[in-house]
Design an enzyme around this catalytic site. Structure first.
Site, PDB file in Angstrom:
ATOM      1  CB  ILE A   1     -70.996  72.420  42.206  1.00 50.68           C
ATOM      2  CG1 ILE A   1     -70.694  73.332  43.287  1.00 50.68           C
ATOM      3  CG2 ILE A   1     -70.673  72.779  40.690  1.00 50.68           C
ATOM      4  CD1 ILE A   1     -69.103  73.088  43.343  1.00 50.68           C
TER       5      ILE A   1
ATOM      6  CG  MET B   1     -72.606  63.867  45.161  1.00 46.00           C
ATOM      7  SD  MET B   1     -73.908  65.055  45.412  1.00 46.00           S
ATOM      8  CE  MET B   1     -75.297  64.349  45.407  1.00 46.00           C
TER       9      MET B   1
ATOM     10  N   GLY C   1     -76.886  63.757  40.483  1.00 42.43           N
ATOM     11  CA  GLY C   1     -75.600  63.879  41.066  1.00 42.43           C
ATOM     12  C   GLY C   1     -74.653  64.910  40.628  1.00 42.43           C
ATOM     13  CB  SER C   2     -73.310  67.774  40.717  1.00 42.66           C
ATOM     14  OG  SER C   2     -72.443  68.443  39.932  1.00 42.66           O
ATOM     15  NE  ARG C   3     -66.304  70.241  43.083  1.00 46.44           N
ATOM     16  CZ  ARG C   3     -65.064  70.780  42.496  1.00 46.44           C
ATOM     17  NH1 ARG C   3     -64.695  70.060  41.233  1.00 46.44           N
ATOM     18  NH2 ARG C   3     -64.437  71.571  43.053  1.00 46.44           N
TER      19      ARG C   3
END
Length: 226
Positions: free
Chosen positions: A157, A99, A187-189
């Site tokens: 995550i 993301m 965001g991130s993942r």
């Protein structure tokens, strides 16, 4: 545009701070009109960027008991068979969605079922594409016993920018496919772990939408005739 509840307080206080700083500049630095105008323009741009981080667009959700939908907006960055050590302690197929800061940051249940396991892990803030971010970064782990039968594990995550994970599920909860299970600020993942014989419906680099894009189909046992 609807604003997600996780961003309302941040947006409110950011707006107040920007207004206060701009009013102060125009009062104490009235002679430097050009600088004040440039700063005001930059403030507007910064606030609009923050605003889009917390947008919550309406979604027509896709539901099906043996199909997994994307748990987040973003890009597929990993599809591989790996050893999952936390819950299964065996080989699983991992599908990871990255993301970016411009994606919607809502995370959604990839499948309906019962939450059999939940755990929050404090950790580091490595960049989200780092190979060790799945096991070293701040994260949550959720395991759902799906209506189709197989257990599905998924993780929020945190990354270098995302320093705040929010979740709305606990062990024993019944969850519905496509509904929100959390939020990752900035965001991130998200990683999903499924049985290795799962049929993946997406490719590396493909962009997906949370709650809408079908990413995989689970193998289900045929009902017995006896």
């Amino acid at each position: 545009m609807k604003i997600h509840k996780e961003g309302r307080r941040i947006l409110f206080f950011t707006l107040l701070a920007l207004l206060a700083v701009n009013l102060l500049l125009f009062r104490v630095n009235a002679r430097n009109l050009l600088f004040n105008q440039i700063f005001a323009g930059a403030s507007v741009i910064a606030f609009l960027l923050l605003l889009q981080f917390f947008r919550s667009p309406a979604r027509r959700l896709f539901t099906h008991e043996d199909l997994l939908v994307a748990p987040a907006d973003g890009k597929v960055v990993v599809i591989e068979d790996v050893h999952e050590p936390e819950y299964f302690d065996d080989m699983r197929k991992q599908i990871s969605i990255f993301m970016s800061p411009i994606n919607v940051h809502i995370t959604r249940n990839p499948i309906s079922g019962i939450v059999r396991y939940f755990k929050y892990h404090p950790g580091n803030y490595l960049v989200a594409w780092h190979p060790k971010s799945s096991t070293k970064n701040e994260r949550t782990t959720v395991v759902v016993e799906s209506e189709a039968g197989p257990l599905v594990l998924f993780r929020q995550i945190a990354g270098a920018m995302a320093r705040r994970i929010v979740w709305y599920v606990n062990e024993g909860d019944e969850v519905s496919q496509g509904e929100e299970f959390g939020f990752i600020k900035f965001g991130s993942r998200v990683d999903i772990f499924v049985p290795v014989d799962t049929e993946v419906k997406v490719q590396i680099g493909e962009k997906v939408k949370g709650g809408q894009t079908v990413i995989a189909q689970l193998k289900t046992e045929a009902p017995s005739l006896f």
